[in-house]
Structures are given as structure tokens and as C-alpha cells.
Design a protein around this motif. Sequence first.
Motif, PDB file in Angstrom:
ATOM      1  N   TRP A  48      -7.886  -8.040  -6.447  1.00 16.66           N
ATOM      2  CA  TRP A  48      -6.740  -7.830  -5.571  1.00 16.66           C
ATOM      3  C   TRP A  48      -6.768  -8.870  -4.460  1.00 16.66           C
ATOM      4  N   TYR A  49      -5.616  -9.553  -4.299  1.00 19.65           N
ATOM      5  CA  TYR A  49      -5.433 -10.541  -3.243  1.00 19.65           C
ATOM      6  C   TYR A  49      -4.253 -10.142  -2.375  1.00 19.65           C
ATOM      7  N   ARG A  50      -4.277 -10.640  -1.156  1.00 22.01           N
ATOM      8  CA  ARG A  50      -3.043 -10.637  -0.385  1.00 22.01           C
ATOM      9  C   ARG A  50      -2.669 -12.066  -0.076  1.00 22.01           C
ATOM     10  N   GLN A  51      -1.366 -12.299  -0.093  1.00 29.79           N
ATOM     11  CA  GLN A  51      -0.839 -13.641   0.106  1.00 29.79           C
ATOM     12  C   GLN A  51       0.017 -13.658   1.354  1.00 29.79           C
ATOM     13  N   ASP A  52      -0.326 -14.511   2.300  1.00 25.60           N
ATOM     14  CA  ASP A  52       0.415 -14.654   3.539  1.00 25.60           C
ATOM     15  C   ASP A  52       0.724 -16.122   3.774  1.00 25.60           C
ATOM     16  N   PRO A  53       1.895 -16.416   4.332  1.00 27.78           N
ATOM     17  CA  PRO A  53       2.286 -17.824   4.556  1.00 27.78           C
ATOM     18  C   PRO A  53       1.240 -18.583   5.366  1.00 27.78           C
ATOM     19  N   GLY A  54       0.880 -19.752   4.864  1.00 27.52           N
ATOM     20  CA  GLY A  54      -0.076 -20.596   5.569  1.00 27.52           C
ATOM     21  C   GLY A  54      -1.525 -20.219   5.375  1.00 27.52           C
ATOM     22  N   LEU A  55      -1.757 -19.090   4.728  1.00 28.38           N
ATOM     23  CA  LEU A  55      -3.140 -18.633   4.517  1.00 28.38           C
ATOM     24  C   LEU A  55      -3.532 -18.637   3.049  1.00 28.38           C
ATOM     25  N   GLY A  56      -2.585 -18.876   2.174  1.00 23.70           N
ATOM     26  CA  GLY A  56      -2.897 -18.851   0.755  1.00 23.70           C
ATOM     27  C   GLY A  56      -3.199 -17.440   0.274  1.00 23.70           C
ATOM     28  N   LEU A  57      -4.054 -17.339  -0.722  1.00 27.16           N
ATOM     29  CA  LEU A  57      -4.468 -16.045  -1.249  1.00 27.16           C
ATOM     30  C   LEU A  57      -5.854 -15.719  -0.717  1.00 27.16           C
TER      31      LEU A  57
END
Lengths: 114, 117
Positions: A34-43
Motif C-alpha cells: 500500500w502506497y500513498r501518492q501526494d503531489p511532489g512527494l511521489g509514492l
Amino acid sequence: DVKVTQSSRYLVKRTGEKVFLECVQDMDHENMFWYRQDPGLGLRLIYFSYDVKMKEKGDIPEGYSVSREKKERFSLILESASTNQTSMYLCASSFGGLGNQPQHFGDGTRLSIL
Amino acid sequence: AQTVTQSQPEMSVQEAETVTLSCTYDTSESDYYLFWYKQPPSRQMILVIRQEAYKQQNATENRFSVNFQKAAKSFSLKISDSQLGDAAMYFCAYRNIGSGNTGKLIFGQGTTLQVKP
């Protein structure tokens, strides 16, 4: 073809709720992620599992837990949702072992916590 | 700890031209894998190309190729004859080979590629 299915594309929940994100794969993969993806931070990796009932913390496990009772299913649980958990969540799976097996991803769940 | 850096948040290319996306990484390991993933606007991430660190030859997949510079810890992706369907976010990823390997990937921040007609 490998199929990784996430239960929801979009989800809206309220702060303090317990939230379940489900992921199912159909290729008998040992590993699930499980990943979370946020702008500028990647996965960023939240948790992963390399076998049934086995789990390991990733880089950002705080506020999350996981469950893997069956090989094909890996659930991510937000114990008490907070607004800073608003994000895109991606599930992935892969074969185990030392080879260069790629990870296969689901479509993602866009989770909003209000 | 290993890190992956993509220093170009956004890139654009004219259709049919060539573009190179940059990726650098930091590791003390000698054996590892590197990957480029593509995430189109529909959001499903797919593998573009992979490279084993022990192989000196750069990987190629049709219009996609890499320039792997192990000493410089650089792993760039070249897209030739760019097509509108190449527009996506591209992620560089690193994976250790070694004891206890569980297939865990470390991702860069991503580069959004725009293809202009």
C-alpha cells in the motif's frame, strides 16, 4: 494479464471514522503493498506484506494498519481518519523472490477526509 | 537509506521528437534493480522499462531506452518519436537485491510529461 482491483475509485469520509480500503489481486502474488501518492512527494510506502498474515511497516505507517487474511486480499485501515490522510492510495502486488519482478498496480483510490 | 530523486517536476516535448527524463539515486549497494513506471491520466501505473545494475548494457523497449550510469548513480529515460499517448507522469524507482528482499520499491517524486501536437 495481472489484475489488481481496488474497491473504490473515490471515497469521502469524515474525521474520526474508521476507513477500510480493500485490494484484491488475481495472480497469486506473494507480495502486496500500500502506497500513498501526494503531489511532489511521489509514492510513499505505508505497509507491505510478503505472505498471509505477515506485514511490515513502510516509511509512513503512522495512523494506518493492514490486514492480510488471504493471499489475494490486502486491506488498509485508517483507524481514526484525519484530514492529513486525504490522498491518493495505490495498492500493488508482485511475485516474491530475488528476481526483477515488477509491481502491478491498481487504479487507485482518491480518499477525501472532511 | 536509499533515495531516488527526479529533479524535473514537469517536461514537455513536441510530438515525434525525443525527450529525456532524469533520475538519480543514492545507495551503497552494488546489486539492485531500477525501473521506470508510467502513470497516465487514468491513473493505473504501468511498467515502462527495467534495468539490472549488474548489466552494463542499457535496457531498451521499443521507443523507450535508458542511459544507466552506475558510477554516477544516474538512470535517465529517453523517449524517442514521442506520441500523444506518452503524456503521463513518469516515476523512477529503485529496488534492492539482497537478503530479506521483499520487492519493496523506492520511488522518485515523479515527472509530468506533456506531449504537444
